[in-house]
Design a protein around this motif. Structure first.
Motif, PDB file in Angstrom:
ATOM      1  N   ARG A 221      45.312 -43.867  22.098  1.00  0.00           N
ATOM      2  CA  ARG A 221      46.081 -43.377  20.952  1.00  0.00           C
ATOM      3  C   ARG A 221      45.948 -41.858  20.828  1.00  0.00           C
ATOM      4  O   ARG A 221      46.915 -41.158  20.513  1.00  0.00           O
ATOM      5  N   LEU A 222      44.736 -41.360  21.085  1.00  0.00           N
ATOM      6  CA  LEU A 222      44.483 -39.918  21.039  1.00  0.00           C
ATOM      7  C   LEU A 222      45.412 -39.186  22.012  1.00  0.00           C
ATOM      8  O   LEU A 222      46.046 -38.195  21.654  1.00  0.00           O
ATOM      9  N   TYR A 223      45.501 -39.692  23.247  1.00  0.00           N
ATOM     10  CA  TYR A 223      46.340 -39.045  24.255  1.00  0.00           C
ATOM     11  C   TYR A 223      47.806 -39.062  23.849  1.00  0.00           C
ATOM     12  O   TYR A 223      48.531 -38.073  24.032  1.00  0.00           O
ATOM     13  N   LYS A 224      48.258 -40.179  23.309  1.00  0.00           N
ATOM     14  CA  LYS A 224      49.670 -40.283  22.946  1.00  0.00           C
ATOM     15  C   LYS A 224      50.003 -39.409  21.742  1.00  0.00           C
ATOM     16  O   LYS A 224      51.024 -38.712  21.731  1.00  0.00           O
ATOM     17  N   GLU A 225      49.149 -39.427  20.723  1.00  0.00           N
ATOM     18  CA  GLU A 225      49.411 -38.628  19.529  1.00  0.00           C
ATOM     19  C   GLU A 225      49.256 -37.136  19.810  1.00  0.00           C
ATOM     20  O   GLU A 225      49.951 -36.311  19.211  1.00  0.00           O
ATOM     21  N   ALA A 226      48.355 -36.811  20.726  1.00  0.00           N
ATOM     22  CA  ALA A 226      48.130 -35.397  21.044  1.00  0.00           C
ATOM     23  C   ALA A 226      49.373 -34.764  21.646  1.00  0.00           C
ATOM     24  O   ALA A 226      49.621 -33.564  21.457  1.00  0.00           O
ATOM     25  N   ARG A 227      50.169 -35.538  22.349  1.00  0.00           N
ATOM     26  CA  ARG A 227      51.368 -34.991  22.989  1.00  0.00           C
ATOM     27  C   ARG A 227      52.318 -34.417  21.938  1.00  0.00           C
ATOM     28  O   ARG A 227      52.830 -33.307  22.083  1.00  0.00           O
ATOM     29  N   SER A 228      52.543 -35.156  20.864  1.00  0.00           N
ATOM     30  CA  SER A 228      53.456 -34.666  19.827  1.00  0.00           C
ATOM     31  C   SER A 228      52.782 -33.650  18.918  1.00  0.00           C
ATOM     32  O   SER A 228      53.458 -32.825  18.296  1.00  0.00           O
ATOM     33  N   ALA A 229      51.441 -33.692  18.850  1.00  0.00           N
ATOM     34  CA  ALA A 229      50.709 -32.749  17.990  1.00  0.00           C
ATOM     35  C   ALA A 229      50.522 -31.382  18.641  1.00  0.00           C
ATOM     36  O   ALA A 229      50.085 -30.436  17.988  1.00  0.00           O
ATOM     37  N   GLY A 230      50.829 -31.276  19.942  1.00  0.00           N
ATOM     38  CA  GLY A 230      50.677 -29.986  20.623  1.00  0.00           C
ATOM     39  C   GLY A 230      49.306 -29.751  21.202  1.00  0.00           C
ATOM     40  O   GLY A 230      48.991 -28.628  21.605  1.00  0.00           O
ATOM     41  N   LEU A 231      48.471 -30.798  21.257  1.00  0.00           N
ATOM     42  CA  LEU A 231      47.120 -30.668  21.792  1.00  0.00           C
ATOM     43  C   LEU A 231      47.099 -31.123  23.247  1.00  0.00           C
ATOM     44  O   LEU A 231      47.339 -32.288  23.549  1.00  0.00           O
ATOM     45  N   SER A 232      46.833 -30.205  24.157  1.00  0.00           N
ATOM     46  CA  SER A 232      46.736 -30.538  25.580  1.00  0.00           C
ATOM     47  C   SER A 232      45.296 -30.942  25.891  1.00  0.00           C
ATOM     48  O   SER A 232      44.361 -30.221  25.554  1.00  0.00           O
ATOM     49  N   ILE A 233      45.119 -32.087  26.539  1.00  0.00           N
ATOM     50  CA  ILE A 233      43.783 -32.618  26.823  1.00  0.00           C
ATOM     51  C   ILE A 233      43.513 -32.549  28.316  1.00  0.00           C
ATOM     52  O   ILE A 233      44.313 -33.006  29.132  1.00  0.00           O
ATOM     53  N   VAL A 234      42.383 -31.958  28.660  1.00  0.00           N
ATOM     54  CA  VAL A 234      41.929 -31.932  30.047  1.00  0.00           C
ATOM     55  C   VAL A 234      40.609 -32.690  30.115  1.00  0.00           C
ATOM     56  O   VAL A 234      39.611 -32.276  29.524  1.00  0.00           O
ATOM     57  N   SER A 235      40.618 -33.817  30.813  1.00  0.00           N
ATOM     58  CA  SER A 235      39.427 -34.654  30.945  1.00  0.00           C
ATOM     59  C   SER A 235      38.838 -34.462  32.337  1.00  0.00           C
ATOM     60  O   SER A 235      39.570 -34.424  33.325  1.00  0.00           O
ATOM     61  N   ALA A 236      37.536 -34.326  32.410  1.00  0.00           N
ATOM     62  CA  ALA A 236      36.868 -34.135  33.699  1.00  0.00           C
ATOM     63  C   ALA A 236      35.894 -35.269  33.952  1.00  0.00           C
ATOM     64  O   ALA A 236      35.192 -35.724  33.035  1.00  0.00           O
ATOM     65  N   THR A 237      35.856 -35.745  35.200  1.00  0.00           N
ATOM     66  CA  THR A 237      34.943 -36.822  35.560  1.00  0.00           C
ATOM     67  C   THR A 237      34.583 -36.721  37.039  1.00  0.00           C
ATOM     68  O   THR A 237      35.318 -36.108  37.825  1.00  0.00           O
ATOM     69  N   GLN A 238      33.462 -37.307  37.410  1.00  0.00           N
ATOM     70  CA  GLN A 238      33.036 -37.284  38.808  1.00  0.00           C
ATOM     71  C   GLN A 238      33.660 -38.412  39.617  1.00  0.00           C
ATOM     72  O   GLN A 238      33.941 -38.256  40.801  1.00  0.00           O
ATOM     73  N   ASP A 239      33.843 -39.551  38.977  1.00  0.00           N
ATOM     74  CA  ASP A 239      34.341 -40.738  39.670  1.00  0.00           C
ATOM     75  C   ASP A 239      35.701 -41.121  39.096  1.00  0.00           C
ATOM     76  O   ASP A 239      35.834 -41.308  37.876  1.00  0.00           O
ATOM     77  N   PRO A 240      36.729 -41.255  39.915  1.00  0.00           N
ATOM     78  CA  PRO A 240      38.066 -41.591  39.389  1.00  0.00           C
ATOM     79  C   PRO A 240      38.113 -42.931  38.672  1.00  0.00           C
ATOM     80  O   PRO A 240      38.967 -43.149  37.806  1.00  0.00           O
ATOM     81  N   ASP A 241      37.191 -43.844  39.014  1.00  0.00           N
ATOM     82  CA  ASP A 241      37.190 -45.158  38.377  1.00  0.00           C
ATOM     83  C   ASP A 241      36.508 -45.151  37.016  1.00  0.00           C
ATOM     84  O   ASP A 241      36.472 -46.184  36.337  1.00  0.00           O
ATOM     85  N   ASP A 242      35.956 -43.994  36.609  1.00  0.00           N
ATOM     86  CA  ASP A 242      35.282 -43.923  35.315  1.00  0.00           C
ATOM     87  C   ASP A 242      36.257 -43.913  34.145  1.00  0.00           C
ATOM     88  O   ASP A 242      35.866 -44.174  33.003  1.00  0.00           O
ATOM     89  N   LEU A 243      37.520 -43.576  34.405  1.00  0.00           N
ATOM     90  CA  LEU A 243      38.500 -43.469  33.335  1.00  0.00           C
ATOM     91  C   LEU A 243      39.490 -44.619  33.429  1.00  0.00           C
ATOM     92  O   LEU A 243      39.882 -45.026  34.526  1.00  0.00           O
ATOM     93  N   PRO A 244      39.939 -45.154  32.297  1.00  0.00           N
ATOM     94  CA  PRO A 244      40.937 -46.236  32.326  1.00  0.00           C
ATOM     95  C   PRO A 244      42.262 -45.730  32.876  1.00  0.00           C
ATOM     96  O   PRO A 244      42.613 -44.556  32.741  1.00  0.00           O
ATOM     97  N   GLN A 245      43.006 -46.608  33.500  1.00  0.00           N
ATOM     98  CA  GLN A 245      44.279 -46.226  34.119  1.00  0.00           C
ATOM     99  C   GLN A 245      45.246 -45.636  33.112  1.00  0.00           C
ATOM    100  O   GLN A 245      46.081 -44.787  33.438  1.00  0.00           O
TER     101      GLN A 245
END
Length: 530
Positions: free
Chosen positions: A432-456
């Motif tokens: 929900r954060l990612y979707k609402e941030a798009r219209s709110a003007g907030l760009s999110i950059v997430s960093a992780t070591q393993d690609p499988d650590d984040l949900p699709q």
């Protein structure tokens, strides 16, 4: 070395100082300015109380790009002198056509000199810099006028002027043009922060070096089109867009330790902040705070702040009882779980719900009078360092900063290191954060070591991914599979060096970019793979 291809620096010399002061003070005479300020002015310096001041103006800032780290280190030594009261760094946008005309004249003059003196390396370097500046403006970059003034303070004697002359000579040795201003010019220079947008008056060595690499290099190396990351194989600058017509754009950075992930996050934070973008950073390890200690404000979150926010998150339904229990267990407070839940649900101070030895333990932790409270301590231009907190509270701190940044409903950049933490605790709310941030003007950059650590879903809601390479076959296999890359892309990932990335934007093939971290590395003396 600072890359000048994406910057233009039209230096404001003494005449520009005078014009800037006039624009603010309505053309008042120096005598009237002095009277208004309580200052006495003579030819060599200005006097305030029992101290006198003068200003060394750095007239030719192209040397910053030529000398790079050497300039910063030398200036740091200069201003550590007791006689240096501070430094004024001021800048503002200038007319594009006049900037191009000035550059054309300078380029023509240097070419004439080079014809007379073929092989003159200094002239060749300066000519290359000016030509690349000219090219940058022609492709849409906004030219900027900048002024640096070193404020010298001391006894009202001739020795003060001699000290200022010595500083000017030291600057000149670096290839810059510098002059000691007259008392009248110095007075107007001290008023620069009133007339220049984005100006800063700074007083420490660290702040001066930061301003040179941050306020000058970074502000000028990024535009409304995006943040400058580095260069493609063909030498063309690569800009990472943060917004489109449909809203803000999100990114995922994937890379193993030691390849340059933290450096890239630092670059994004500094350059976005210098562009006037609201920046929020969450740092669970303390590495990002170390990189940005001279650029952004560092705030170490306390157990109390995060504990109160945890109760608020529970009340808002963002986290569940299991998360609260795990956090309390790490604090050895398993026995107050019911009291904590009641405090959250009813917004009562915790001390009213416990007694005896439990209350004394809470007092030792500073938690006895906490209650559910919406966090009011989140602000932009800050790195929130949660490295000193228990593991469970680190994740909660990351969620709080993220949701608070979203609630501002203004253009901003949210950097989340070790982003798996928030997905682990509140996956539905993260989407929900990612979707609402798009219209709110907030760009999110997430960093992780393993690609499988984040949900699709996070990848699905991101405009692009930035991938660091590795020799680890398992890592390459996971990246290729998770992101649907080709075998050729996997081969490129294996071949990437430190500080190189593959950037895949929506609807395009991955392309190689060499990260330009010159100002970060120059400040910190770090390797590109940190």
């Amino acid at each position: 070395m600072i890359d000048p291809a994406l910057v233009f620096l039209l230096v404001g010399v003494a005449s520009a100082v005078v014009q800037a002061a006039r624009s603010v003070w309505g053309g008042r005479s120096t005598a009237k300015l002095a009277a208004l300020s309580g200052l006495k002015v003579n030819h060599e310096y200005i006097k305030l109380g029992d101290k006198c001041y003068t200003v060394v103006l750095v007239e030719d800032l192209v040397c910053v790009f030529e000398a790079g780290e050497l300039f910063a280190k030398s200036l740091e030594l200069i201003i550590s002198s007791q006689e240096v009261a501070g430094v004024i760094v001021a800048k503002h946008s200038v007319d594009r056509s006049s900037a191009l005309a000035n550059l054309e004249n300078s380029i023509m003059s240097l070419r004439v000199v080079l014809e007379r003196e073929p092989g003159n390396k200094n002239v060749e370097r300066k000519l290359r810099i000016l030509e690349r500046m000219y090219e940058s403006i022609m492709t849409g970059y906004q030219p900027v006028k900048a002024v640096i003034g070193i404020v010298v303070r001391g006894e009202c004697r001739r020795s003060l002027y001699r000290e200022a002359e010595r500083i000017a000579r030291e600057i000149t040795k670096l290839g810059c043009k510098a002059k000691v201003m007259t008392g009248q010019e110095a007075l107007k220079a001290l008023l620069l922060p009133l007339s220049y947008s984005g100006s800063r008056k700074i007083t420490t060595s660290r702040q001066v070096v930061t301003s040179l690499y941050g306020a000058l290099s970074n502000t000028l190396s990024s535009t409304r089109e995006g943040i400058y990351l580095g260069r493609r194989n063909d030498g063309v600058a690569f800009l990472l867009p943060l917004w489109s017509s449909s809203g803000s754009l999100h990114y995922v950075i994937v890379g193993p330790t030691g390849r340059g992930k933290t450096t890239l996050e630092a670059i994004l934070a500094v350059r976005a902040d210098a562009m006037g973008i609201n920046v929020y950073s969450v740092d669970p390890k303390g590495d990002l705070a170390n990189y940005l200690s001279g650029f952004l404000r560092i705030v170490k979150l306390t157990i109390r702040e995060v504990f109160e926010s945890m109760l608020w998150l529970y009340r808002e339904g963002v986290i569940d009882k299991r998360v609260v229990s795990e956090a309390l267990a790490e604090l050895n407070l398993d026995t107050i779980i019911d009291a904590a839940i009641t405090a959250a649900e009813e917004c009562k101070p915790l001390y009213r719900l416990v007694d005896g030895h439990l209350l004394s333990r809470l007092k030792r932790l500073g938690l006895s009078n906490v209650t559910c409270r919406r966090p009011s301590w989140v602000s932009s231009g800050v790195v929130y360092d949660v490295s000193g907190l228990p593991e469970a509270l680190k994740s909660i701190g990351a969620i709080v900063v993220s949701l608070s940044a979203l609630s501002r409903r203004s253009r901003g950049l949210l950097l989340i290191d070790e982003a798996w933490r928030i997905g682990k605790l509140a996956s539905l709310h993260v989407i929900r954060l990612y979707k609402e941030a798009r219209s709110a003007g907030l760009s999110i950059v997430s960093a992780t070591q393993d690609p499988d650590d984040l949900p699709q879903e996070i990848y699905n809601n991101s405009y692009g991914v930035i991938l660091f390479g590795s020799n680890d076959e398992e890592y390459i296999t996971r990246v290729v599979k998770r992101l649907g890359l080709s075998s050729e892309d996997g081969r490129k990932l294996r071949m990437l060096g430190v500080g190189e990335v593959l950037v895949r934007l929506a609807g395009s093939r991955p392309e190689l970019v060499e990260i330009d971290a010159s100002e970060i590395l120059g400040m910190k003396g770090l390797k590109a793979g940190s």
